[in-house]
Design an enzyme around this catalytic site. Structure first.
Site, PDB file in Angstrom:
ATOM      1  N   GLY A 112      -8.111 -32.275  -2.132  1.00 24.71           N
ATOM      2  CA  GLY A 112      -8.049 -31.413  -0.946  1.00 24.71           C
ATOM      3  C   GLY A 112      -7.721 -32.307   0.243  1.00 24.71           C
ATOM      4  N   ALA A 113      -6.732 -31.900   1.031  1.00 29.01           N
ATOM      5  CA  ALA A 113      -6.168 -32.795   2.051  1.00 29.01           C
ATOM      6  C   ALA A 113      -7.222 -33.411   2.988  1.00 29.01           C
ATOM      7  CB  ALA A 113      -5.085 -32.053   2.827  1.00 29.01           C
ATOM      8  N   ARG A 140      -1.936 -40.912  -3.209  1.00 24.79           N
ATOM      9  CA  ARG A 140      -1.307 -39.582  -3.298  1.00 24.79           C
ATOM     10  C   ARG A 140      -0.369 -39.413  -2.094  1.00 24.79           C
ATOM     11  NH1 ARG A 140      -4.959 -34.638  -4.689  1.00 24.79           N
ATOM     12  NH2 ARG A 140      -3.003 -33.995  -5.657  1.00 24.79           N
ATOM     13  N   ASP A 186      -1.347 -28.996   2.822  1.00 26.48           N
ATOM     14  CA  ASP A 186      -1.431 -30.451   2.649  1.00 26.48           C
ATOM     15  C   ASP A 186      -0.618 -31.199   3.697  1.00 26.48           C
ATOM     16  OD1 ASP A 186      -1.946 -29.252  -0.228  1.00 26.48           O
ATOM     17  OD2 ASP A 186      -2.925 -31.194  -0.042  1.00 26.48           O
ATOM     18  N   ASN A 195       1.827 -26.996   0.211  1.00 25.60           N
ATOM     19  CA  ASN A 195       0.498 -26.702  -0.330  1.00 25.60           C
ATOM     20  C   ASN A 195       0.616 -26.678  -1.858  1.00 25.60           C
ATOM     21  OD1 ASN A 195      -2.329 -26.075   0.179  1.00 25.60           O
ATOM     22  ND2 ASN A 195      -1.886 -24.051  -0.649  1.00 25.60           N
TER      23      ASN A 195
HETATM   24  O1  MRU Z   1      -4.125 -31.447  -5.610  1.00 23.06           O
HETATM   25  P1  MRU Z   1      -5.188 -30.991  -4.663  1.00 23.06           P
HETATM   26  O2  MRU Z   1      -6.314 -30.295  -5.358  1.00 23.06           O
HETATM   27  O3  MRU Z   1      -5.664 -32.099  -3.766  1.00 23.06           O
HETATM   28  O4  MRU Z   1      -4.456 -29.918  -3.751  1.00 23.06           O
HETATM   29  C1  MRU Z   1      -5.205 -29.259  -2.749  1.00 23.06           C
HETATM   30  C2  MRU Z   1      -4.449 -28.212  -2.012  1.00 23.06           C
HETATM   31  O5  MRU Z   1      -3.284 -27.990  -2.220  1.00 23.06           O
HETATM   32  C3  MRU Z   1      -5.208 -27.515  -0.930  1.00 23.06           C
HETATM   33  O6  MRU Z   1      -4.786 -26.193  -0.803  1.00 23.06           O
HETATM   34  C4  MRU Z   1      -4.954 -28.250   0.403  1.00 23.06           C
HETATM   35  O7  MRU Z   1      -5.231 -29.612   0.254  1.00 23.06           O
HETATM   36  C5  MRU Z   1      -5.751 -27.699   1.511  1.00 23.06           C
HETATM   37  S1  MRU Z   1      -7.435 -28.180   1.397  1.00 23.06           S
HETATM   38  C6  MRU Z   1      -8.271 -27.626   2.754  1.00 23.06           C
END
Ligand code: MRU
Length: 339
Positions: free
Chosen positions: A46-47, A88, A236, A246
Site C-alpha cells: 500500500g503506497a 518497488r 499509487d 493503482n
Molecule cells: O501492490 P500493493 O498491494 O502495494 O498495491 C496497493 C494499491 O494499489 C493500493 O490501492 C494503493 O497503494 C493505495 S493504498 C492507500
C-alpha cells in the site's frame, strides 16, 4: 486500531500482511535490509504504508551504522536510501518519504551522529502521524460525496493496512459508515494477490462494515443492474494531469463506471501526487513474478511452463475520474494540485 507499521522502542514492527486474513503476526525489524525485503515481498504494502516503513528503514540504517562522523553516517544513509528505493517502482510515496528523510539528514551536516539518529526518528514518526491525520481529513472530505444508503465498490486494499492507519479509499468508507451512510461495500477480490478478499474484507469484518466479496469479473454486471452507487479506490501515483496508477484492474473498473454513469473517485494523500510527471504514460509500472498468477496459495492453477504477464498496476486516465479526494479537499477536473 489497525496499525500496520509502528515503532516500538528500538525496532520497527510490521503486521505481516502476507499472513492475513488467517493469522495476525507482527514481525520486528532491526535492519534496513530486512525492511527492504519486507517491502519487496509485500509483508508491508500500500503506497503510504510503504513510504512510512521506508522512512523507518532509514532510521534503522542510521542506528546500524558504526559511523563516528557526520560524513560516514551520511554515506551509510545514502546506501540505505538507494537500497530501499530499489524495492518497488510504482508508488511514489516510497521515493517521497526517502527523499524527505535524506534531506533532513543532509540539512544536519556537521551534527553528531547521535543527533542525526534522533532527528531521523522524529521525522519518520512525523511522516506516520501526518499520514494518519491526512487519512482522517480525507475521510471527512470524501464522506460528503457519499449519498445515504450508498452501495460502494472498491478495488484492492486502500484501508488502514495500506497506510499509517484509517485508510484512504476505505477511510472514506469508514467515515461514511460512521455517519450511517453505507448500505454495502462491494469488495473486488483483486486478483492475483487478493488484497481485496484477504485485506479489505478482513478490515470490513473487523469494523462491522456491511460488505460482500465479489470476483473482479462481477463488477460490470453489478453496475448494469444498478447496484453500485459509486466507486472509490486508492492510488499509487497521480501525475500532474490527474492520471492515476493503482492496482491492476482499477482501469477496467473505471471504464465500467464511466459506461454505466457511476461516479469513480480516487482518494489519496498529497504524498501520492507526482507533479514531476505530466501524464500517467510516464508512471513506471511494476511487473511481478509470474508465480503470483500460476498459483492460488499453495494450489497450482497454471502450468509452470506458461509464460505470464503480471503487471501489478495500471493507469486510469483522468478523463475517467470524477474527482480526487485528498486531505486538502476534493479536486475535480481539470486537475491542478495546489492549495
Ligand atoms: O501492490 P500493493 O498491494 O502495494 O498495491 C496497493 C494499491 O494499489 C493500493 O490501492 C494503493 O497503494 C493505495 S493504498 C492507500
Amino acid at each position: 486500531m489497525i496499525a500496520p507499521v509502528r515503532w516500538a522502542g528500538e525496532r520497527l514492527v510490521l503486521l505481516d500482511q502476507r499472513e492475513l486474513p488467517v493469522r495476525e503476526i507482527e514481525r520486528r525489524y532491526a535492519r534496513w535490509e530486512d525492511v527492504a525485503e519486507a517491502i519487496r515481498a509485500l509483508a508491508v504494502r500500500g503506497a503510504p504504508a510503504i513510504g512510512v516503513a521506508a522512512a523507518f528503514g532509514v532510521v534503522l540504517a542510521a542506528r546500524q551504522s558504526r559511523a563516528t562522523t557526520f560524513d560516514e553516517l551520511f554515506a551509510d544513509i545514502e546506501v540505505a536510501v538507494k537500497g530501499l528505493a530499489a524495492t518497488r517502482p510504482t508508488a511514489v510515496n516510497l521515493f517521497w518519504a526517502l527523499d524527505r528523510m535524506r534531506r533532513i539528514a543532509e540539512g544536519l551536516r556537521g551534527a553528531t551522529p547521535d543527533a542525526v539518529r534522533a532527528r531521523l526518528l522524529a521525522e519518520a514518526q512525523a511522516i506516520l502521524d501526518e499520514d494518519l491525520a491526512a487519512n482522517r481529513a480525507m475521510g471527512e472530505h470524501g464522506a460528503a460525496l457519499v449519498p445515504e444508503h450508498a452501495r460502494v465498490l472498491t478495488h484492492c486494499n486502500a484501508g488502514a493496512l495500506a497506510t499509517a492507519g484509517f485508510g484512504t479509499a476505505l477511510g472514506v468508507v469508514r467515515a461514511a459508515h460512521a455517519k450511517g451512510r453505507i448500505a454495502l461495500v462491494w469488495v473486488d477480490e483483486t486478483r492475483p494477490v487478493m488484497q481485496g478478499s484477504r485485506l479489505t474484507a478482513w478490515e470490513c469484518v473487523r469494523e462491522g462494515i456491511p460488505h460482500r466479496l465479489i470476483a473482479d469479473a462481477a463488477a460490470g454486471s453489478l453496475m448494469a443492474r444498478g447496484e453500485v452507487d459509486l466507486v472509490v479506490t486508492g492510488a499509487d501515483r497521480i501525475a500532474a494531469n490527474g492520471d492515476t496508477a493503482n492496482k491492476i484492474g482499477t482501469y477496467s473498473v473505471a471504464v465500467l463506471a464511466k459506461h454505466h454513469g457511476v461516479p469513480f473517485y480516487v482518494a489519496a494523500p498529497f504524498s501520492t501526487i507526482d507533479p514531476s510527471l505530466a501524464s500517467g504514460a510516464q508512471i513506471p509500472i511494476e511487473e511481478r513474478d509470474g508465480a503470483e498468477l500460476r498459483r492460488v496459495g499453495a494450489q497450482q492453477t497454471a502450468p509452470d511452463a506458461s509464460p505470464v504477464f503480471n503487471p501489478a498496476f495500471d493507469v486510469t486516465s483522468a478523463t475517467l475520474i470524477s474527482a480526487i479526494i485528498t486531505e486538502r479537499g476534493v479536486f475535480r477536473p481539470p486537475y491542478r494540485f495546489t492549495a
